[in-house]
Every structure is written in C-alpha cells, then in structure tokens.
Design a protein around this motif. Structure first.
Motif, PDB file in Angstrom:
ATOM      1  N   LEU A  58       0.835  -1.207   0.000  1.00  0.00           N
ATOM      2  CA  LEU A  58       0.000   0.000   0.000  1.00  0.00           C
ATOM      3  C   LEU A  58       0.866   1.252   0.000  1.00  0.00           C
ATOM      4  CD1 LEU A  58      -2.738  -1.059   2.594  1.00  0.00           C
ATOM      5  CD2 LEU A  58      -2.919  -1.057   0.103  1.00  0.00           C
ATOM      6  N   CYS A  59       1.931   1.230   0.789  1.00  0.00           N
ATOM      7  CA  CYS A  59       2.833   2.386   0.833  1.00  0.00           C
ATOM      8  C   CYS A  59       3.520   2.582  -0.511  1.00  0.00           C
ATOM      9  CB  CYS A  59       3.860   2.208   1.943  1.00  0.00           C
ATOM     10  SG  CYS A  59       3.182   2.507   3.595  1.00  0.00           S
ATOM     11  N   ALA A  60       3.914   1.489  -1.155  1.00  0.00           N
ATOM     12  CA  ALA A  60       4.545   1.579  -2.476  1.00  0.00           C
ATOM     13  C   ALA A  60       3.576   2.188  -3.479  1.00  0.00           C
ATOM     14  CB  ALA A  60       4.995   0.194  -2.935  1.00  0.00           C
ATOM     15  N   LYS A  61       2.309   1.790  -3.389  1.00  0.00           N
ATOM     16  CA  LYS A  61       1.294   2.327  -4.305  1.00  0.00           C
ATOM     17  C   LYS A  61       1.068   3.824  -4.045  1.00  0.00           C
ATOM     18  CE  LYS A  61      -0.551  -0.016  -6.782  1.00  0.00           C
ATOM     19  NZ  LYS A  61      -0.269  -0.344  -8.217  1.00  0.00           N
ATOM     20  N   MET A  62       1.166   4.235  -2.789  1.00  0.00           N
ATOM     21  CA  MET A  62       0.994   5.654  -2.451  1.00  0.00           C
ATOM     22  C   MET A  62       2.287   6.451  -2.602  1.00  0.00           C
ATOM     23  SD  MET A  62      -1.582   5.546   0.878  1.00  0.00           S
ATOM     24  CE  MET A  62      -0.433   4.653   1.913  1.00  0.00           C
ATOM     25  N   LYS A  63       3.379   5.733  -2.965  1.00  0.00           N
ATOM     26  CA  LYS A  63       4.694   6.356  -3.184  1.00  0.00           C
ATOM     27  C   LYS A  63       5.222   7.027  -1.915  1.00  0.00           C
ATOM     28  CE  LYS A  63       4.248   7.022  -8.180  1.00  0.00           C
ATOM     29  NZ  LYS A  63       3.055   6.171  -8.327  1.00  0.00           N
ATOM     30  N   VAL A  64       5.089   6.315  -0.805  1.00  0.00           N
ATOM     31  CA  VAL A  64       5.671   6.765   0.461  1.00  0.00           C
ATOM     32  C   VAL A  64       6.473   5.612   1.062  1.00  0.00           C
ATOM     33  CG1 VAL A  64       3.838   8.434   0.947  1.00  0.00           C
ATOM     34  CG2 VAL A  64       3.617   6.082   1.771  1.00  0.00           C
ATOM     35  N   PRO A 223      -7.645  11.811   6.636  1.00  0.00           N
ATOM     36  CA  PRO A 223      -7.850  11.525   5.209  1.00  0.00           C
ATOM     37  C   PRO A 223      -6.995  10.365   4.701  1.00  0.00           C
ATOM     38  CG  PRO A 223      -6.585  13.551   5.506  1.00  0.00           C
ATOM     39  CD  PRO A 223      -7.091  13.166   6.854  1.00  0.00           C
ATOM     40  N   LEU A 224      -6.052   9.913   5.502  1.00  0.00           N
ATOM     41  CA  LEU A 224      -5.229   8.770   5.112  1.00  0.00           C
ATOM     42  C   LEU A 224      -6.089   7.527   4.886  1.00  0.00           C
ATOM     43  CD1 LEU A 224      -2.435   7.483   4.663  1.00  0.00           C
ATOM     44  CD2 LEU A 224      -2.273   7.169   7.153  1.00  0.00           C
ATOM     45  N   ARG A 225      -7.237   7.467   5.563  1.00  0.00           N
ATOM     46  CA  ARG A 225      -8.125   6.316   5.385  1.00  0.00           C
ATOM     47  C   ARG A 225      -8.513   6.140   3.920  1.00  0.00           C
ATOM     48  NH1 ARG A 225     -14.274   6.227   7.585  1.00  0.00           N
ATOM     49  NH2 ARG A 225     -14.275   8.090   6.277  1.00  0.00           N
ATOM     50  N   ASP A 226      -8.932   7.218   3.260  1.00  0.00           N
ATOM     51  CA  ASP A 226      -9.362   7.128   1.867  1.00  0.00           C
ATOM     52  C   ASP A 226      -8.191   6.788   0.946  1.00  0.00           C
ATOM     53  OD1 ASP A 226     -11.930   7.700   2.640  1.00  0.00           O
ATOM     54  OD2 ASP A 226     -11.742   9.853   2.261  1.00  0.00           O
ATOM     55  N   LYS A 227      -7.007   7.313   1.241  1.00  0.00           N
ATOM     56  CA  LYS A 227      -5.823   7.006   0.429  1.00  0.00           C
ATOM     57  C   LYS A 227      -5.470   5.530   0.527  1.00  0.00           C
ATOM     58  CE  LYS A 227      -3.784  11.645   0.887  1.00  0.00           C
ATOM     59  NZ  LYS A 227      -2.631  12.435   1.414  1.00  0.00           N
ATOM     60  N   LEU A 228      -5.561   4.984   1.749  1.00  0.00           N
ATOM     61  CA  LEU A 228      -5.273   3.565   1.943  1.00  0.00           C
ATOM     62  C   LEU A 228      -6.313   2.688   1.247  1.00  0.00           C
ATOM     63  CD1 LEU A 228      -4.239   3.697   5.698  1.00  0.00           C
ATOM     64  CD2 LEU A 228      -2.765   2.892   3.839  1.00  0.00           C
ATOM     65  N   SER A 229      -7.569   3.095   1.324  1.00  0.00           N
ATOM     66  CA  SER A 229      -8.633   2.314   0.671  1.00  0.00           C
ATOM     67  C   SER A 229      -8.447   2.298  -0.848  1.00  0.00           C
ATOM     68  CB  SER A 229     -10.009   2.888   1.019  1.00  0.00           C
ATOM     69  OG  SER A 229     -10.346   2.629   2.369  1.00  0.00           O
ATOM     70  N   GLU A 230      -8.090   3.443  -1.410  1.00  0.00           N
ATOM     71  CA  GLU A 230      -7.857   3.507  -2.858  1.00  0.00           C
ATOM     72  C   GLU A 230      -6.643   2.668  -3.248  1.00  0.00           C
ATOM     73  OE1 GLU A 230      -9.678   4.773  -5.344  1.00  0.00           O
ATOM     74  OE2 GLU A 230     -11.151   5.030  -3.738  1.00  0.00           O
ATOM     75  N   ALA A 231      -5.580   2.736  -2.452  1.00  0.00           N
ATOM     76  CA  ALA A 231      -4.386   1.933  -2.725  1.00  0.00           C
ATOM     77  C   ALA A 231      -4.706   0.449  -2.635  1.00  0.00           C
ATOM     78  CB  ALA A 231      -3.273   2.304  -1.753  1.00  0.00           C
ATOM     79  N   LEU A 232      -5.563   0.074  -1.679  1.00  0.00           N
ATOM     80  CA  LEU A 232      -5.964  -1.322  -1.537  1.00  0.00           C
ATOM     81  C   LEU A 232      -6.724  -1.803  -2.776  1.00  0.00           C
ATOM     82  CD1 LEU A 232      -6.251  -3.913   0.076  1.00  0.00           C
ATOM     83  CD2 LEU A 232      -8.193  -2.878   1.296  1.00  0.00           C
ATOM     84  N   LYS A 233      -7.636  -0.981  -3.266  1.00  0.00           N
ATOM     85  CA  LYS A 233      -8.359  -1.331  -4.494  1.00  0.00           C
ATOM     86  C   LYS A 233      -7.389  -1.536  -5.655  1.00  0.00           C
ATOM     87  CE  LYS A 233     -12.505   1.317  -3.228  1.00  0.00           C
ATOM     88  NZ  LYS A 233     -13.321   2.522  -3.560  1.00  0.00           N
ATOM     89  N   GLU A 234      -6.357  -0.706  -5.707  1.00  0.00           N
ATOM     90  CA  GLU A 234      -5.383  -0.790  -6.803  1.00  0.00           C
ATOM     91  C   GLU A 234      -4.537  -2.049  -6.729  1.00  0.00           C
ATOM     92  OE1 GLU A 234      -3.080   2.790  -7.295  1.00  0.00           O
ATOM     93  OE2 GLU A 234      -4.819   4.081  -7.008  1.00  0.00           O
TER      94      GLU A 234
END
Length: 254
Positions: A58-64, A223-234
């Motif tokens: 998830l962190c890799a997908k969010m580029k962090v 707002p990190l919740r929504d970023k994590l949810s989107e990364a999970l979908k990806e």
C-alpha cells in the motif's frame, strides 16, 4: 521585473520540491508482531507476515516509505491515537465499538472463527452440540478480540473462558493441556496446526456464523483512510494482493 520564463522555472522548482518531499514522506504502520502468519518476528527480530507485506504494498502504491512500529495488542488503539504510528494494520476486526475510537478502511480480508481442540476430543455436530460437550470446560481465546468477546457473551455462563494477551500464549496453553479447546481466527489457527505443536490438534465443527471483516485503522477524521482504501483497491486490481495472498494461503482470504 520577473520574466515569464523566470516565473515558470520557479514554479517548476516548487512543484519538484513538493513532489520530492511527498516521495520522501515516511508513514509508520502499527503492528502487534505476535500473530503469525499475519505478523510476527523472524529470527533476526524483523517483523514479517501477511499484514506487513500488504502494508508495504500500500505504501509503495501511495509512493511513500513505510516504517514498522510494534505495539502490544491491548494498547494498540491507544498507541495509534497517541500518534505513535500513522495507521494500524494488524488483523483487526471492524466492530461498532472500535469505530467509536478509530476510522477503518474498506476490509482487506475476511476472517472466520473456529474451535481448535485435541484430535482425541470428540467434538462434533452443530454449535449447540459442541457447546453441550464443552460445558464446564476451559476454553481459551486472545483478549480484546472478536473470539474472546463471543465466548464471554455467548458461552460465559457455561464454560470457563480464559483470555490471553497474545494468540501465541493461548496456543502454548492449548498445547500444554491447560485448555480443553480454543476459539480463534481460522487462518491463524491454520498456520499453527501446520507446525510441530499443532500436529495433535484439529479444527472442530464448522466456522461460527460471524461476519468478521478485517480493516486498517487510522485516527478519526484522518484523510489517510481514503488514500489507503484507494491503494488497496489498486493492489487488488493489479494482482499484487493475490501474489501476497498466495504466498501465505492456498485459498483466497479476501
């Protein structure tokens, strides 16, 4: 007076710095580190497991960048709210009670609860029959979990419920004969049954009719919740999730 070219160059530099700062951002993920195969420490002390790999993906997908922080299970939500880490990915069931303290992402896997007991124990039939057989016995579970709550709420008057600070300690008492049976998450028990200590034990009865969804927790309103949810979908869509799933289980737990 600044030329248009100077202004554009300055703007480009500002964007580059902002992008670089975001790319260098480090998020701390909270994990118990005592719940194999989802999270535990290897021989070198490094935290490994399904939860860790999903968190890193998830962190890799969010580029962090991700950094793992361990915490005892009993205090893991207070530790999140005390900002000791940014999100909690430690096989935590989404419950109404916990929603009062934290926000959850969409589920990243679905769990089942099932009894484990010695193979020599005649424990069969439906839930009512199993309850009758276990009446007066000592049943173990991890404290502050859905398993522990279910036992106390539903069978507390008929069996002795013994709760543990970690799933590992509950398994130790089961193996040593200090428990007659254990109620736990099916996938963690599945891993234990494959090991040396678990060879004399087996699942008993069917999984309990409990809809247990596992989510990632963040502080209320983050707002990190929504970023994590989107990364999970990806990572589900691009096959990353399946690769991690298949590394640990010969079936889907999504």
């Amino acid at each position: 007076m600044q030329t248009l070219r100077t202004i554009l160059l300055a703007a480009a530099a500002t964007l580059a710095m902002a992008s670089s700062a975001f790319a260098a951002e480090t998020l701390k993920m909270g994990i118990e580190g005592a719940y194999p195969p989802f999270n535990n420490k290897d021989a070198s002390g490094q935290v490994v497991g399904f939860d860790v790999e999903i968190g890193n993906a998830l962190c890799a997908k969010m580029k962090v960048t991700c950094e793992t922080v361990t915490s005892d299970w009993d205090g893991i939500i207070p530790a999140l709210n005390a900002e000791k880490f940014d999100f909690l990915i430690s096989s935590m069931s989404i419950t109404d009670e916990r929603k009062q303290a934290v926000d959850f992402t969409i589920p990243y896997y679905s769990n089942k609860l099932q009894f484990v007991a010695p193979k020599t124990t005649n424990l069969s039939g439906d839930l009512a029959a199993i309850k009758e057989t276990l009446k007066g016995k000592t049943i173990g579970a991890q404290r502050a979990t859905l398993s522990g709550s279910w036992l106390e709420d539903n069978w507390g008057d008929d069996v002795t419920v013994k709760l543990y600070d970690s799933q590992e300690n509950a398994f130790l008492d089961l193996a040593s004969g200090r428990l007659d049976a254990l109620l736990g998450d099916k996938y963690a028990s599945y891993e234990w049954l494959k090991g040396k200590e678990g060879q004399s034990f087996e699942f008993k009865g069917d999984a309990l009719p409990v809809d247990d969804k596992i989510g990632i927790a963040v502080r209320k309103g983050d707002p990190l919740r929504d970023k994590l949810s989107e990364a999970l979908k990806e990572i589900i869509a691009d096959g990353t999730y399946k690769k991690i799933n298949d590394k640990y289980f010969p079936f889907s737990i999504l």
